[in-house]
Design an enzyme around this catalytic site. Structure first.
Site, PDB file in Angstrom:
ATOM      1  N   ASP A 173     -10.988  -5.973   1.040  1.00  0.00           N
ATOM      2  CA  ASP A 173     -12.404  -5.856   2.319  1.00  0.00           C
ATOM      3  C   ASP A 173     -13.731  -6.428   1.073  1.00  0.00           C
ATOM      4  OD1 ASP A 173     -14.729  -5.327   4.034  1.00  0.00           O
ATOM      5  OD2 ASP A 173     -13.013  -4.364   4.972  1.00  0.00           O
ATOM      6  N   HIS A 211     -19.333  -3.183   4.913  1.00  0.00           N
ATOM      7  CA  HIS A 211     -18.287  -2.629   5.578  1.00  0.00           C
ATOM      8  C   HIS A 211     -16.491  -2.499   5.196  1.00  0.00           C
ATOM      9  CE1 HIS A 211     -14.585  -5.058   7.668  1.00  0.00           C
ATOM     10  NE2 HIS A 211     -15.557  -4.953   8.249  1.00  0.00           N
ATOM     11  N   SER A 255     -12.083  -2.205  12.578  1.00  0.00           N
ATOM     12  CA  SER A 255     -12.172  -1.652  11.299  1.00  0.00           C
ATOM     13  C   SER A 255     -11.660  -0.793  11.249  1.00  0.00           C
ATOM     14  CB  SER A 255     -13.161  -2.956  10.604  1.00  0.00           C
ATOM     15  OG  SER A 255     -13.207  -4.034  10.819  1.00  0.00           O
TER      16      SER A 255
END
Length: 735
Positions: A136, A192, A521
């Protein structure tokens, strides 16, 4: 279902603490009442006095909270005898014991049936000893979610590195690497990666919340699993395909057990799909790969990461709502949601205006910049369309705030339906679904003086329509292999509370920084965590076995025991849900599984008409498809059936492996897709030992004068006295 305001939530929290000081025979009940004679209370004191009259002279303070706006009723501590006596009172409607204050992450572990100190979570030892690799945007290592309190050292097999230039790794975060886009550090410059990593395996963090909402203990799905993070994306969310391949390559070498990738591209042939290639190599090493399905729904054929050796994860809601209700001038109440809740917002009705109705500018419906120049919204509540779930609301906020608007009702457009992806907005707002927006507009059209106010009710648990498939969650069919039903599964992915590198609230004096995020996600790391739990209990299970266990035990109904719905609040189809919503506890003991060995994918790939060279690229071995008995894609030993009706009759086999009780028998139950006849031979299978395999045959026949739909769906289920092993069926009509 009772509705709780935020004050109620806090009151119940107080009563839970207070319960330890009182006699154990008392419980807090939520009591619903209704004046039976149509009595109208002229003030709050009179109403509260009536509530107290139900408690009579019980001798000690029992009232926990009296409700004025949320429901007609109150919360009180009662003995069982008192509860039974209360039911005889005139005006009594219903009462139930309060729910135990939930353990939250986002609330999702509790919603998934994972409860601290008992059940599957305890039995799996919270994923102890399993290593989850997260590919990620990196990680913020100082966040308390990555504390190693209570964590054992990493397994002896671990070969990874920590590439921070300061002491950052520990027994929780055992590895952190960066690649080309890493800017020389695994540090998360976006947020994220921190969010997804904490969702998969964050440690317990008490007191987590976001602007006071979703308050509770944040925890990942596998809190005792180790984390290894691989940074492949920059702060601009640009992810290099070569970096992704490099990260997967290193992760395999490092010794991860599960790979979690909340990234991907539109569907391309597997030969040209970096994630598919890396995942195949990982699968060959026994590593489970979980990937997000993409956020391009609700249109069909929009999936990413569709290779059958990948678990493709769609997104759905939990039963938690951040309730912000629109109260209309006709007294109708329409529930929306908002993160920042203005508890002192005036309950006096204000004028309600919809610029999209009164202004010719096409951007006025969105309250875009400059669109309110010729309309007076001062002191009014403004109804504004939301221009897509990913669109920024800042221009709308600036326009309405600059024009003197008092509040905003954001309305989803039709594609988003009832999916409420909440923006962080400091101006008083609420977000309502598309259908509810139509109701508000209908009210406005019914009167020359539309009025409204907003009533903020805080965090509410118990929406029995959950889970609902998110509008943005990409839908099947798979464009690369329509004979494999995708997505495989859905999991929590809407308004998920998890770790964030910095405080969005502007608090610089805390490391307790969390945010609500939405997307597939967010769903993907939930399933990565579930896979880690299963791997901890069943270290000998292959990736295909783990996937089968997850799919065949999935829930196909919501908390109200009705079919799972999509954003239209109508039953969702299998191209939205796949096998259904993950049920971790049932996946731990599935009874039967559909296993696939790495070599089984070769005849499948040859059957897809990949060339020898292309198959060799994927499998990393020389292949001559002309010397292999190729299979149609629907013949792969997958836990679901996707039948493409070019020919009228099709027969396939499946092989199931017994991982349940050694001596067991199963009978088949068929819910055929409309317009299709399904026959199974044999219709009863028997096992005498564990790990025994049995093969059965399924024949699909298209019926004359069958359904006119482009696809229909059903189920094939093997049942025993203990187990229910369900496989979804989709029949795609190509003519």
């Amino acid at each position: 279902m009772a509705l709780f305001s935020i004050l109620t939530f806090l009151a119940l929290h107080s009563s839970f603490t207070f319960a330890n000081e009182e006699n154990d025979h008392l419980q807090t009940y939520i009591v619903h009442v209704e004046p039976s004679d149509g009595r109208v209370f002229t003030n709050g004191e009179e109403l509260e006095s009536w509530y107290h009259s139900f408690l009579g002279t019980m001798g000690q303070p029992r009232m926990v909270y009296t409700y004025k706006n949320v429901i007609k009723g109150f919360a009180a501590r009662l003995s069982l005898d008192e509860f039974e006596a209360l039911q005889e009172y005139e005006g009594f409607v219903h009462a139930r014991p309060q729910r135990k204050l939930p353990l939250h992450t986002t609330h999702s572990p509790d919603f998934l049936g994972l409860h601290q100190d008992f059940g599957f979570w305890r039995d799996s030892n919270y994923g102890k000893g399993v290593i989850i690799g997260v590919i990620d945007t990196g990680i913020f290592p100082n966040h308390p979610s990555f504390s190693d309190e209570g964590m054992p050292p990493p397994p002896a097999k671990w070969k990874g590195k920590c590439e921070f230039n300061f002491t950052a790794c520990n027994n929780k975060l055992i590895g952190a690497r960066y690649f080309t886009y890493g800017n020389g550090t695994p540090m998360d410059e976006d947020g994220h990666g921190t969010h997804t990593a904490s969702t998969a395996a964050g440690n317990f963090v008490a007191g987590a919340n976001y602007f006071g909402q979703a308050n509770g203990t944040a925890v990942g799905i596998a809190p005792l699993a180790h984390l290894a993070v691989y940074k492949v994306c920059s702060g601009t969310r640009s992810c290099s395909e070569s970096d992704v391949l490099a990260a997967m390559d290193v992760a395999i070498e490092d010794g991860v057990d599960v790979l979690s990738l909340s990234l991907g591209w539109r569907s391309v042939p597997f030969t040209f799909d970096a994630v598919a290639l890396g995942a195949y190599a990982a699968m060959q090493k026994g590593i489970f790969v979980s990937c997000s399905a993409m956020n391009s729904g609700p249109s069909y054929g929009t999936l990413s990461n569709v290779a059958p050796w990948i678990l493709t994860v769609g997104a759905s809601t939990t039963d938690r709502r951040l309730r912000a209700t629109v109260v209309l001038g006709n007294k109708e109440e329409i529930d929306g949601e908002a993160i920042i809740q203005t508890n002192n917002f005036s309950q006096v009705l204000l004028p309600l205006v919809y610029p999209g109705k009164t202004v010719a500018d096409p951007n006025a419906q969105f309250c875009a910049l400059g669109s309110l120049n010729n309309i007076d919204v001062r002191g009014k509540i403004v109804l504004c369309e939301r221009n897509g779930w990913e669109s920024s609301v800042l221009p709308t906020i600036r326009e309405v705030n600059g024009a003197g608007g008092a509040a905003i009702i954001f309305v989803n457009q039709e594609p988003e339906g009832d999916s409420k992806v909440l923006p962080t907005v400091r101006l008083p707002t609420t977000l309502v679904g598309y259908a509810d927006g139509l109701k508000i507009k209908a009210y406005m059209n019914s009167t020359s003086t539309p009025m409204a106010t907003l009533s903020y009710k805080g965090t509410v648990i118990g929406d029995d329509r959950a889970p609902i498939v998110a509008s943005f969650s990409s839908r099947g069919p798979s464009l690369e292999s329509p004979g494999i039903l995708k997505p495989d599964i859905i999991g929590p992915g809407v308004n998920i509370l998890a770790a964030w590198p910095i405080s969005i609230e502007g608090n610089r004096n805390t490391r307790m920084t969390f945010i609500l995020g939405s997307g597939t996600s967010m769903a993907c790391p939930h399933l990565s965590g579930v896979a880690a739990l299963l791997k901890s209990v069943h270290p000998d299970w292959s990736p295909a076995t783990i996937k089968s266990a997850i799919m065949t035990t999935a829930d196909v109904v919501n908390l109200a025991h009705n079919p799972i719905e999509d954003q239209t609040l109508q039953p969702a189809d299998v191209f939205a849900t796949g096998a259904g919503h993950v049920n971790p506890s049932r996946a731990n003991d599935p009874g039967l599984v559909y296993d696939i060995e790495p070599k089984d994918y070769i005849p499948y790939l040859c059957g897809l008409q990949y060339t020898n060279r292309e198959v060799a690229i994927i499998t990393q071995q020389k292949v001559n498809c002309s010397e292999i008995s190729t299979i149609p894609e629907s013949q792969l030993n997958y836990p679901s059936f996707s039948i493409i009706f070019g020919s009228q009759v099709q027969t396939y086999t499946r092989t199931v492996t017994n991982v349940g009780e050694a001596n067991s028998s199963y009978v088949v139950k068929i819910s055929p897709p409309p317009g299709v006849h399904v026959a199974v031979k044999p219709d009863k299978i028997d096992f005498t030992e564990s790990k025994q395999k049995v093969t059965y045959e399924v024949t699909f026949s298209r019926l004359p004068n069958g359904a006119n739909s482009s696809f229909t769906q059903g189920f094939l289920t093997w049942t025993s006295g203990k187990y229910l092993v369900r496989s979804p069926i989709v029949a795609i009509m190509v003519d």
